[in-house]
Design a protein around this motif. Structure first.
Motif, PDB file in Angstrom:
ATOM      1  N   SER A 103      37.267  -2.517 -42.357  1.00  7.31           N
ATOM      2  CA  SER A 103      37.927  -3.142 -41.213  1.00  7.31           C
ATOM      3  C   SER A 103      37.222  -4.444 -40.849  1.00  7.31           C
ATOM      4  CB  SER A 103      38.042  -2.177 -40.042  1.00  7.31           C
ATOM      5  OG  SER A 103      36.820  -2.085 -39.383  1.00  7.31           O
ATOM      6  N   ALA A 104      35.894  -4.487 -41.028  1.00  2.08           N
ATOM      7  CA  ALA A 104      35.168  -5.741 -40.778  1.00  2.08           C
ATOM      8  C   ALA A 104      35.604  -6.800 -41.785  1.00  2.08           C
ATOM      9  CB  ALA A 104      33.670  -5.510 -40.858  1.00  2.08           C
ATOM     10  N   LEU A 105      35.799  -6.373 -43.032  1.00  2.37           N
ATOM     11  CA  LEU A 105      36.211  -7.295 -44.091  1.00  2.37           C
ATOM     12  C   LEU A 105      37.606  -7.857 -43.807  1.00  2.37           C
ATOM     13  CD1 LEU A 105      35.264  -8.356 -46.871  1.00  2.37           C
ATOM     14  CD2 LEU A 105      36.541  -6.489 -47.917  1.00  2.37           C
ATOM     15  N   LYS A 106      38.466  -6.965 -43.352  1.00  3.70           N
ATOM     16  CA  LYS A 106      39.838  -7.379 -43.051  1.00  3.70           C
ATOM     17  C   LYS A 106      39.840  -8.436 -41.946  1.00  3.70           C
ATOM     18  CE  LYS A 106      44.190  -5.176 -41.912  1.00  3.70           C
ATOM     19  NZ  LYS A 106      44.723  -3.955 -41.317  1.00  3.70           N
ATOM     20  N   LYS A 107      39.027  -8.178 -40.917  1.00  4.01           N
ATOM     21  CA  LYS A 107      38.953  -9.128 -39.810  1.00  4.01           C
ATOM     22  C   LYS A 107      38.424 -10.466 -40.298  1.00  4.01           C
ATOM     23  CE  LYS A 107      38.403  -5.912 -36.027  1.00  4.01           C
ATOM     24  NZ  LYS A 107      37.339  -5.048 -35.519  1.00  4.01           N
ATOM     25  N   PRO A 132      31.141 -13.401 -45.619  1.00  9.90           N
ATOM     26  CA  PRO A 132      31.857 -12.121 -45.500  1.00  9.90           C
ATOM     27  C   PRO A 132      30.889 -10.969 -45.258  1.00  9.90           C
ATOM     28  CG  PRO A 132      31.682 -12.773 -47.798  1.00  9.90           C
ATOM     29  CD  PRO A 132      31.131 -13.910 -46.992  1.00  9.90           C
ATOM     30  N   PRO A 133      31.363  -9.896 -44.631  1.00 13.74           N
ATOM     31  CA  PRO A 133      30.483  -8.742 -44.457  1.00 13.74           C
ATOM     32  C   PRO A 133      30.134  -8.144 -45.816  1.00 13.74           C
ATOM     33  CG  PRO A 133      32.731  -8.177 -43.839  1.00 13.74           C
ATOM     34  CD  PRO A 133      32.720  -9.649 -44.106  1.00 13.74           C
ATOM     35  N   VAL A 134      28.960  -7.590 -45.940  1.00  8.78           N
ATOM     36  CA  VAL A 134      28.575  -6.973 -47.215  1.00  8.78           C
ATOM     37  C   VAL A 134      28.483  -5.458 -47.048  1.00  8.78           C
ATOM     38  CG1 VAL A 134      27.341  -8.902 -48.245  1.00  8.78           C
ATOM     39  CG2 VAL A 134      26.163  -7.418 -46.628  1.00  8.78           C
TER      40      VAL A 134
END
Ligand SMILES: [Zn+2]
Length: 509
Positions: A103-107, A132-134
């Motif tokens: 969900s963090a990646l999508k955001k 991007p979040p890892v």
């Protein structure tokens, strides 16, 4: 039904070699979680399923059974004979992490698209530089023990099924600390490492009939007690007052020592700043001030727990069923040295934390928590709602000195402690909002005036219709029948027409 959850933490008493077993068990669990996280990454679509179905899907992908002889990614490649409940606990842990990561990646992707669309539209040259979040690089999840992985739990011991590094075995440990209370539902215990010591954390769920909503409590019972809190981190940490809906003030408590804490924190921040000045630039990943930061964090956390617990305790002692704070507003960092700026920022966070902790602690005692508009709560008189004079002891009583401890209302000659006055105003705002929900909204004063007259069942005076600030003369004329609690009570009941101009003033400020 409403429910409240708490966790009880029990320290464990075990032979020292068992610590190695717990560590081996912990390591195996995290290996299995990592494995499942990778399986999910390879099959992202499982995240579209409900948790229960995702669990089944992941088991089909990894676990061989009579019907499912050749799973795609067998778990046996990394660990043999993993008990079903251990595996399921690991799958759920991996699913939780995967959901939050994706969900963090999508955001992040949405933000990037938006930035690029903006770039194309306006021809801006700025690039989207946010990284991007890892996915988690290391795993340190505590091992939950699902039913079947633990047994024979008593007040002082429990048997846990643990991977010792060579085999699965039942290990008996003695538990210290709090007993399990009655009348609660127990969740799965987990084994948690804190420093070198292993602890058993058990979530407890308590069910109780839901307390009535705030609006309902306020409108149906004039004796409902409200505990209002003014958080002021410079001097007193919190000032709490309890009043009834009809306006009787029952008790006040100062929860103290804010200045000492703020002084301690500022001193530590000062140390950090000086250390930084000595070393020049802060190197990447440098831990030079780690100890000091840790100290500040611990103290802040401890204070937030302590203060919130005392607030709730006071509310409970006084029989309050509603707890009310102000909204935090925006952080306005102070100007000044690093230690000063940092201090005010931390004080701001602390307010948020005290609110959060108090909210859940209160809920466990069936007390509902709310927040009201913070605008000018400390500038208003709690009796007559006129602007107050705020001053320091021994100084002339005039003007408004922010942060000064004393207030005086020229209009009704109310005199007292500034934070206590603010706290009373906070409580009154909640009552006013619940009784007349439109009142806090700043628009359409004309319509509201009409509404008020209907609700209160009184004829409007000229003052109220005029919609402007009443002059002190007008008001004094109307207030000829004295001040104090008696008047307060009538005002709450909405009777005297003389009170209406003050009520009208609220949204017009
Ligand atoms: Zn006053």
């Amino acid at each position: 039904m409403a429910k409240a959850t708490t966790t009880i933490r029990q320290s464990l008493n075990y032979q020292s070699q068992l610590a190695d077993c717990f560590a081996a068990n912990h390591a195996l669990f995290n290996r299995v979680v990592t494995f499942y996280f990778e399986v999910i990454q390879a099959h992202e679509t499982v995240l579209d399923l409900s948790t229960k179905r995702a669990l089944t899907a992941l088991e089909t992908l990894t676990h061989a059974t009579g019907k499912n002889r050749a799973p795609v990614m067998p778990l046996t490649e990394i660990a043999q004979d993993v008990p079903a409940m251990f595996r399921r606990a690991a799958i759920n842990a991996a699913l939780g992490s995967a959901r939050s990561f994706y969900s963090a990646l999508k955001k992040w992707r949405t933000r990037r698209e938006k930035a690029e669309a903006e770039k194309a539209r306006k021809g801006k040259k700025q690039k989207f530089t946010e990284r991007p979040p890892v996915p988690p690089r290391t795993w340190n999840k505590s091992v939950p023990f699902y039913a079947g992985q633990w047994k024979e739990r008593t007040g002082s011991s429990i048997l846990l099924k643990v991977w010792t590094g060579t085999c699965w075995s039942w290990i008996k440990v003695r538990t210290l600390g709090r007993d399990l209370p009655d009348g609660v539902e127990m969740g799965s215990p987990s084994l948690v490492r804190r420093g070198k010591q292993w602890w058993l954390h058990t979530p407890l769920e308590k069910k109780f009939s839901s307390p009535a909503k705030i609006d309902q409590q306020v409108t149906t019972n004039a004796q409902t007690r409200i505990c209002a809190v003014d958080l002021n981190l410079d001097t007193h940490l919190a000032v709490c007052t309890v009043q009834t809906v009809e306006g009787t003030i029952l008790a006040t408590r100062f929860i103290g020592h804010g200045r000492e804490i703020s002084g301690f924190r500022k001193q530590q921040l000062g140390c950090i700043a000086r250390n930084r000045a000595k070393t020049g630039i802060i190197g990447e990943g440098e831990q030079d001030n780690a100890d000091l930061w840790c100290k500040i964090k611990q103290v802040d956390e401890q204070i937030a727990h302590l203060v919130s617990a005392r607030i709730v305790q006071f509310a409970q002692e006084q029989g309050a069923t509603i707890l009310v704070f102000e909204h935090l507003g925006n952080l306005k960092p102070e100007k000044g040295k690093y230690s000063r700026r940092g201090n005010s920022k931390r004080a701001f966070w602390m307010k948020g934390r005290i609110f959060t902790y108090a909210k859940y602690k209160a809920w466990n005692e069936k007390i509902i928590t709310s927040r009201v508009n913070p605008r000018n709560t400390s500038r208003e008189c709690h009796r007559c709602h006129y602007p107050v004079i705020r001053y320091n002891a021994g100084q002339p009583m005039e003007g408004y000195t922010p942060g000064a401890p004393l207030v005086l209302c020229e209009h009704c000659s109310m005199q007292g402690h500034a934070d206590r006055n603010a706290s009373l105003v906070i409580g009154q705002r909640l009552i006013a909002r619940s009784q007349e929900p439109l009142k806090e909204k700043p628009q359409a004063p004309v319509r509201r005036a009409g509404r008020e007259s209907k609700d209160a069942g009184v004829v409007l005076s000229q003052d109220a219709k005029r919609e402007s600030r009443p002059s002190p003369d007008d008001a004094r004329h109307g207030d000829g029948n004295g001040h104090g609690t008696a008047q307060e009570r009538r005002r709450r009941m909405g009777t005297p027409s003389s009170a209406i101009p003050h009520q009208l003033r609220l949204p017009l400020e």
